[in-house]
Write an enzyme that holds these catalytic residues in place. Structure first.
Site, PDB file in Angstrom:
ATOM      1  N   ASP A 198       0.848  -1.200   0.000  1.00 19.84           N
ATOM      2  CA  ASP A 198       0.000   0.000   0.000  1.00 19.84           C
ATOM      3  C   ASP A 198       0.883   1.250   0.000  1.00 19.84           C
ATOM      4  OD1 ASP A 198      -2.898   1.119   0.688  1.00 19.84           O
ATOM      5  OD2 ASP A 198      -1.467   2.227   1.915  1.00 19.84           O
TER       6      ASP A 198
ATOM      7  N   TYR B  17       2.941   9.867  -0.304  1.00 22.42           N
ATOM      8  CA  TYR B  17       3.991   9.275   0.526  1.00 22.42           C
ATOM      9  C   TYR B  17       5.367   9.545  -0.080  1.00 22.42           C
ATOM     10  CZ  TYR B  17       0.148   6.485   2.597  1.00 22.42           C
ATOM     11  OH  TYR B  17      -1.017   6.072   3.202  1.00 22.42           O
TER      12      TYR B  17
ATOM     13  N   LYS C 125      -2.767   5.949  -4.333  1.00 23.49           N
ATOM     14  CA  LYS C 125      -3.903   6.832  -4.038  1.00 23.49           C
ATOM     15  C   LYS C 125      -3.753   8.194  -4.708  1.00 23.49           C
ATOM     16  CE  LYS C 125      -3.763   4.640   0.487  1.00 23.49           C
ATOM     17  NZ  LYS C 125      -2.362   4.546   0.893  1.00 23.49           N
TER      18      LYS C 125
ATOM     19  N   HIS D 119      -7.684   9.476  -1.938  1.00 24.51           N
ATOM     20  CA  HIS D 119      -7.022   9.385  -0.623  1.00 24.51           C
ATOM     21  C   HIS D 119      -7.906   9.892   0.532  1.00 24.51           C
ATOM     22  CE1 HIS D 119      -2.741   9.101   1.164  1.00 24.51           C
ATOM     23  NE2 HIS D 119      -3.622   8.888   2.093  1.00 24.51           N
TER      24      HIS D 119
HETATM   25  N1  LIG Z   1      -5.414   6.174   3.695  1.00 27.62           N
HETATM   26  C1  LIG Z   1      -4.902   6.899   4.662  1.00 27.62           C
HETATM   27  O1  LIG Z   1      -5.259   8.068   4.862  1.00 27.62           O
HETATM   28  C2  LIG Z   1      -3.866   6.277   5.546  1.00 27.62           C
HETATM   29  C3  LIG Z   1      -3.486   6.930   6.732  1.00 27.62           C
HETATM   30  C4  LIG Z   1      -2.546   6.310   7.556  1.00 27.62           C
HETATM   31  C5  LIG Z   1      -2.019   5.075   7.180  1.00 27.62           C
HETATM   32  N2  LIG Z   1      -2.375   4.490   6.001  1.00 27.62           N
HETATM   33  C6  LIG Z   1      -1.791   3.181   5.566  1.00 27.62           C
HETATM   34  O2  LIG Z   1      -1.777   2.260   6.650  1.00 27.62           O
HETATM   35  C7  LIG Z   1      -0.438   1.878   6.921  1.00 27.62           C
HETATM   36  C8  LIG Z   1      -0.221   1.559   8.389  1.00 27.62           C
HETATM   37  O3  LIG Z   1      -0.562   2.629   9.222  1.00 27.62           O
HETATM   38  P1  LIG Z   1       0.527   3.492  10.008  1.00 27.62           P
HETATM   39  O4  LIG Z   1       1.784   3.532   9.235  1.00 27.62           O
HETATM   40  O5  LIG Z   1      -0.165   4.753  10.363  1.00 27.62           O
HETATM   41  O6  LIG Z   1       0.757   2.758  11.386  1.00 27.62           O
HETATM   42  P2  LIG Z   1       0.702   1.290  12.043  1.00 27.62           P
HETATM   43  O7  LIG Z   1       0.937   0.234  11.036  1.00 27.62           O
HETATM   44  O8  LIG Z   1      -0.494   1.252  12.891  1.00 27.62           O
HETATM   45  O9  LIG Z   1       1.974   1.380  13.016  1.00 27.62           O
HETATM   46  C9  LIG Z   1       3.255   1.589  12.538  1.00 27.62           C
HETATM   47  C10 LIG Z   1       4.194   1.810  13.733  1.00 27.62           C
HETATM   48  O10 LIG Z   1       4.268   0.639  14.507  1.00 27.62           O
HETATM   49  C11 LIG Z   1       5.627   0.170  14.566  1.00 27.62           C
HETATM   50  N3  LIG Z   1       5.564  -1.287  14.448  1.00 27.62           N
HETATM   51  C12 LIG Z   1       5.170  -2.021  13.380  1.00 27.62           C
HETATM   52  N4  LIG Z   1       5.190  -3.330  13.665  1.00 27.62           N
HETATM   53  C13 LIG Z   1       5.618  -3.448  14.933  1.00 27.62           C
HETATM   54  C14 LIG Z   1       5.846  -4.548  15.793  1.00 27.62           C
HETATM   55  N5  LIG Z   1       5.613  -5.792  15.388  1.00 27.62           N
HETATM   56  N6  LIG Z   1       6.298  -4.294  17.049  1.00 27.62           N
HETATM   57  C15 LIG Z   1       6.512  -3.030  17.475  1.00 27.62           C
HETATM   58  N7  LIG Z   1       6.319  -1.938  16.711  1.00 27.62           N
HETATM   59  C16 LIG Z   1       5.852  -2.137  15.442  1.00 27.62           C
HETATM   60  C17 LIG Z   1       6.328   0.824  13.392  1.00 27.62           C
HETATM   61  O11 LIG Z   1       7.683   1.068  13.694  1.00 27.62           O
HETATM   62  P3  LIG Z   1       8.909   0.524  12.793  1.00 27.62           P
HETATM   63  O12 LIG Z   1       8.654   0.941  11.372  1.00 27.62           O
HETATM   64  O13 LIG Z   1      10.082   1.197  13.408  1.00 27.62           O
HETATM   65  O14 LIG Z   1       8.902  -0.964  12.974  1.00 27.62           O
HETATM   66  C18 LIG Z   1       5.587   2.162  13.299  1.00 27.62           C
HETATM   67  O15 LIG Z   1       6.095   3.082  14.229  1.00 27.62           O
HETATM   68  C19 LIG Z   1       0.377   3.067   6.421  1.00 27.62           C
HETATM   69  O16 LIG Z   1       1.746   2.767   6.291  1.00 27.62           O
HETATM   70  C20 LIG Z   1      -0.334   3.361   5.129  1.00 27.62           C
HETATM   71  O17 LIG Z   1       0.031   2.439   4.128  1.00 27.62           O
HETATM   72  C21 LIG Z   1      -3.319   5.061   5.195  1.00 27.62           C
END
Ligand SMILES: NC(=O)c1ccc[n+]([C@@H]2O[C@H](COP(=O)([O-])OP(=O)(O)OC[C@H]3O[C@@H](n4cnc5c(N)ncnc54)[C@H](OP(=O)(O)O)[C@@H]3O)[C@@H](O)[C@H]2O)c1
Length: 277
Positions: A48, A53, A78, A111
């Site tokens: 994704d 990004y 997106k 998005h």
């Molecule tokens: N459509 C939208 O508006 C929108 C908005 C936000 C997000 N998204 C999508 O959703 C994805 C995920 O959401 P997100 O990036 O906000 O956050 P998330 O996946 O909820 O959390 C990511 C955080 O958790 C840490 N992490 C991941 N796996 C871990 C584990 N097993 N143990 C401990 N820490 C862990 C990562 O650190 P490290 O990288 O240091 O491991 C990072 O700091 C995004 O990357 C994006 O593709 C979409």
């Protein structure tokens, strides 16, 4: 079979792998390249990304270098949330395709219903214009499925009234603690055959230190991240965890277990929301 190869089936028959690899805040260049390369090596086939990004070039390069057959991968990008005109939508889509260096995308999303710089702004007409353009691209075969992100029930209803085109996907924030707030939207999407993708399934990391989640993880002999990701799957949604560390990529995909209904209900009551969605 790994859960990474299991799929949901979208309303148009397209199969979408049950867990996607998130790339928000993964900087373009070596970090994004390495992260996506390692994610694919770890078995992820669903990536994704988004124009905003700013890492589509590195994501695309990692995909090419992975040597995994294109047809085995599922790539989402997106349309920037500021783009709300018919003509600009084509331009931005082509730019994304050029950046990732692919012939087609598996999924393309609006998005957000409003620019991030003006959350809540009324862009109904602009969303309909962008949506019609995305649907036209879909009909050419350059996108296999189309959807939206951050759309509320009202946004979805309005889009349908203006275009009569139902999205295949709505990508929304969903993590333990946010479910009660998103329940009605999830149920609405289900009733229309729209698959819900759960973004920020780890609450951007904040959920991982919650005492109740840690305790439940111990009970299941799993990690807090695995409980968070499994929770989204138990809700029938498609989680998109992000990490730049390969050990965590593997951990986040090792979620082939079931949770007890009583435990899911207990987690529904938690409040771990780090910010207001
Ligand atoms: N459509 C939208 O508006 C929108 C908005 C936000 C997000 N998204 C999508 O959703 C994805 C995920 O959401 P997100 O990036 O906000 O956050 P998330 O996946 O909820 O959390 C990511 C955080 O958790 C840490 N992490 C991941 N796996 C871990 C584990 N097993 N143990 C401990 N820490 C862990 C990562 O650190 P490290 O990288 O240091 O491991 C990072 O700091 C995004 O990357 C994006 O593709 C979409």
């Amino acid at each position: 079979m790994s859960i990474l190869n299991e799929t949901f089936v979208l309303k148009n028959g397209i199969q979408i792998p049950k867990i996607g690899f998130g790339t928000w805040q993964v900087p373009d260049g070596e970090i994004a390249y390495q992260a996506v390369k390692e994610a694919i090596e770890s078995g992820y086939v669903h990536i994704d990304t988004a124009y905003v990004y700013q890492n589509e070039v590195s994501v695309g390069k990692a995909i090419k270098d992975s040597k995994v057959d294109r047809s085995s991968l599922f790539i989402t990008s997106k349309l920037p949330s500021e783009i709300k005109t018919y003509h600009e939508t084509f331009k931005y889509f082509e730019e994304t395709l050029k950046r990732v260096d692919l012939d087609y995308l598996d999924l393309y999303l609006i998005h957000a219903p409003w620019p991030w710089s003006a959350i809540g702004k009324d862009c109904k007409e602009g969303n309909a214009e962008a949506w019609k353009a995305i649907h036209e691209i879909y009909e050419t075969g350059k996108i296999k499925a189309i959807g939206v992100s951050n759309f509320s029930i009202a946004d979805l209803k309005d889009l349908y009234e203006r275009t009569h085109i139902v999205p295949h996907v709505n990508q929304i924030p969903l993590f333990i603690g946010l479910y009660p707030k998103q329940k009605a939207l999830i149920e609405y999407c289900e009733s229309k055959g729209i698959l819900v993708e759960a973004y920020s399934p780890l609450a951007i990391g904040y959920a991982l230190t919650n005492d109740i989640i840690v305790e439940m993880a111990n009970q299941y002999k799993k990690t807090p991240a695995q409980i968070c990701i499994r929770y989204c799957l138990e809700k029938g949604t498609l989680p998109l965890p992000k990490t730049t560390k390969q050990a965590r990529m593997i951990e986040n995909a090792s979620v082939d277990f079931k949770m007890k209904e009583a435990d899911i209900l207990a987690l529904d009551q938690l409040d771990v929301d780090p910010r207001r969605f």
